[in-house]
Design a protein around this motif. Sequence first.
Motif, short mmCIF file in Angstrom:
data_model
loop_
_atom_site.label_atom_id
_atom_site.label_comp_id
_atom_site.label_asym_id
_atom_site.label_seq_id
_atom_site.Cartn_x
_atom_site.Cartn_y
_atom_site.Cartn_z
N ASP A 1 1.49 -37.21 -27.92
CA ASP A 1 0.23 -37.83 -28.14
C ASP A 1 0.20 -39.14 -29.13
O ASP A 1 -0.59 -40.05 -28.75
N THR A 2 1.27 -39.54 -29.68
CA THR A 2 1.49 -40.68 -30.46
C THR A 2 2.07 -41.46 -29.43
O THR A 2 1.24 -42.89 -29.51
N TYR A 3 2.77 -41.60 -28.53
CA TYR A 3 3.34 -42.37 -27.50
C TYR A 3 2.18 -42.71 -26.56
O TYR A 3 1.81 -44.09 -26.14
N THR A 4 1.29 -41.74 -26.30
CA THR A 4 -0.02 -42.04 -25.61
C THR A 4 -0.82 -43.10 -26.18
O THR A 4 -1.71 -44.08 -25.54
N ARG A 5 -1.26 -42.89 -27.27
CA ARG A 5 -2.06 -43.71 -28.35
C ARG A 5 -1.28 -45.33 -28.15
O ARG A 5 -1.74 -46.23 -27.89
N LEU A 6 0.11 -45.27 -28.21
CA LEU A 6 0.76 -46.45 -28.28
C LEU A 6 0.64 -47.34 -26.66
O LEU A 6 0.17 -48.27 -27.01
N VAL A 7 0.83 -46.61 -25.91
CA VAL A 7 0.62 -47.34 -24.53
C VAL A 7 -0.72 -47.55 -23.89
O VAL A 7 -0.99 -48.46 -23.42
#
Length: 933
Positions: free
Chosen positions: A865-871
Amino acid sequence: MHSRSADLARPPVSLTTLVGRDAELAEIERIVAGNRLVTLTGVGGTGKTRLAAELALRADWQREDSVAWVELGPCNDPILVAQQAAAALRLRDNTDCGLTVALVDALRDRDLLLIFDNCEHLIGACAELVDTLLAQCDRLRVLATSREPLGVAGERVWPVPPLACPEAAALFADRAAAVDPSFTVNESNEAAVIEICRTLDGIPLAIELAAARVRLLTPQQIAARLEDRFTILSGGARTTVPRHRTLRAAIDWSFALLNEREQMLLARLSVYAGGFSIDCAESVCAGDPIAKQDVLDLLGSLVDKSLVVSKKRDSVVRYSLLETIRQYAAAQLPEVASVHELRRRHATAFLDIVREALPEMMIAAIEPLDRMDRDRDNIRAALAWSVEHEPDAIALPLAAAFRWHWYYSIAWGEGLRWTTRVLERSSPAVTPARASVLTAAGTFAAYLGDLSSGRNWLEEGETMWRALGDDRELALNLSAQAQLLATAGELDAAAARAEESLRLARSTGSSWEIGYCLTNAAAFVAQSRGEFETADRYLQEAELLFSDGGHPLGLPFVLSTRALLALRRRDHAAAARLALKALPVTRVRSDVWFSSRALRVLAYTTTNDPVRAARLLGAADGMLRSICAGMLPHERSEHDRLMATLRETLSAEELEAALRDGRNMSFDEACDFALAIDAAPEITAPAAALHVSDLGPLRITLDGKPLDFEGGRSSGRARELLVFLLLHPEGRRREEVGVAFWPDASSDQVKNSFHVTLHRLRKMLGRADAISNDGGRYRISPELPHTVDSRRFETEVTSALRSSAPLLAQLESALALYHGDFLQGEDAGEWCLATRAHLRQLYIRGLFALGQGLESHGRYSDAADTYTRLVSREPFHEAAWRRLMVCRSRLGARTEALLVYRTLEQRLRDDLAATPEPETSSLYRRLQQNEAV
């Protein structure tokens, strides 16, 4: 939420007595007490399930929270093993692939006997899950029933023996008397009964099937027929286990005693996965040579002969086949009917059932949702068959109709898997069914954190709904898009879609559609923009619509969201009242998600009892764990703030004990605990303070109320000056302000502009002493307590990044402050550009560090979820894309990991005319080859 104690899935309770198994039960109980994994093995019909169920119901296992029963018989897909285990523990699947992690989390600190029944057809998946659970849950015991061992280290295999002759004869006598009360074993039939038991090798199911025939045959006749039948079957494969051949003979014999139409109906009934109703049996199984009006009598005959089981629930009788009988009957289908045609009728029947329930499911009516729960296994079977054979005619409309059940059951992960599969297999033609499935897939993907895929599906669905001219469905699609865009920080685009969604709903929709768009789009976007009063007006309207329209599942969302909104406005008394009002409503259908919200709000507003507050937080956390969920990012800051206060107030041991007490509460216990408040919680009014939220759209509150700025350029300059001075607490001279704000103006122009702007700012703050002048330096008065999100964000993220290991709680709390870029939407001067770029890069660094920290703790779903927010913020951050691929793979979603790469590849090609880095491509190839990453 469903209780984690009394509501655990319980073993089946038999209406017949257990005969001749006392010694075996005592031995199994002794072995289970001394071993953490015991598997009861044997051919079908030896009584493995019955022994496991009787063990669970014995005195030492009588506590309702000590045993959970996992029924695997109806399942035909390995992925459903973890899902069935989660269902037995009342954990709902609202995550794409995190069930194993959630199961470990739920079972790590519990004394529990977990019983997996009928593992043989899913042996690999069962072994993998059991091995993982036992390795990480020290207090867990597992009892399995299977035709073969699981093959897990430490497994104690216990073959279920056949009944000895005296016990077998007693079983025959007991079951025979049940169908013929005049039957007794006497001198004339004793030898025949013993011969039956000997011939059937003491296998309980075979004996029970034989005993069911005493209504038609004498024991002597039964024995004679069995002998003849075994002679025919004795030429079977030599490698077949003899008792397996014996059971087959018993069932063959029982099947042969049926007339042609009974045989045909039993074979056709094997198409059902789980139970079925008489209406459904008539629609699917009727057809030459069975007339529809004859199905009921034939079904009753099969029930009488113990080949079909009937159960009455909620004034409705449902039927099912024992798994052994169902498998045998299915093997007869090629001899008696067209399998393809039968499965098509089965899938079509459940398409009709779901379509009929759709209008009420859509508006969150409880009864049809519960009805669909009972038919979920059949609907899965219908989808599995139709997606391969009838993707357009059946699978697509079935997924379209069932989408609301996935939505309200918080089964977003399962919903995404089915909708994705259906979209891949079906035609891209513009139809209402495909547009519905696209909207559903986009909604589920967005809820699970895949904003990129969610956006693509929702936009494609929007295009179809516009082409079809269906404004009602278009409104729902735009509502989902508005929520997704607001989550991604694209607030202007979100507001535009929310506005159109609400306009369409008001012109074409019912009270439910209007309320849905008010809560999911209009209020969500307004709150994201800091327009709290507007958001609350929308929610109050939705509350009235849901109440007047009779939509009980809409109220929990509205009330719990209003409570959180009141909390953000620092109106703690209103927040507590709304949370207490929401809880009784959430109990109507054990609504876990919104109950946990209400409990958290009550924890935040309980200022005079830190232990109680901690227990409420623990109970809310336990509820979310039970459905494999976590709180939404924008809800986390209040939680982290209270946790920080509790750590200062309570010792580590006191805090952990209180949290644990809360987590161990059942759903009803937690709700009762929260509602046992004699009066409104003691509220401590926040001190008079100035708060500036300058990350994202600028929001300023003074004494807890939004600051009322006038419109126009001059008002914008006053707001800008306030932020500028807050970021320079040591103060700034007039000339320094002039360089930042009016770089091309003369000294006199700067002097005039500065004092006009300063006067306007003081007037708007309503306090002449809010800005002081110390030796020519202007600054915000130290006498006015104030907080600035950007300063807190920078301080906390920097501190967390400098630590030897990422401080996850601190990072999560700080990153939750970032609602968008610095002074987003403000017409500010160039002075803010460097600050904006610096804070944005700090946010990206913080997100990447948080993702790595979550991975190091095994929290792969949260990390994804966090990496999705980042990209979504930095679309060309390849390291984050790679980590997202790794997380998806470690969660078991290798196909989705490959899809992540293809999404990146397309973006690079379309936007930069570039290709992924070698390291990314290498990872993709390893995933394609199913290598470990």
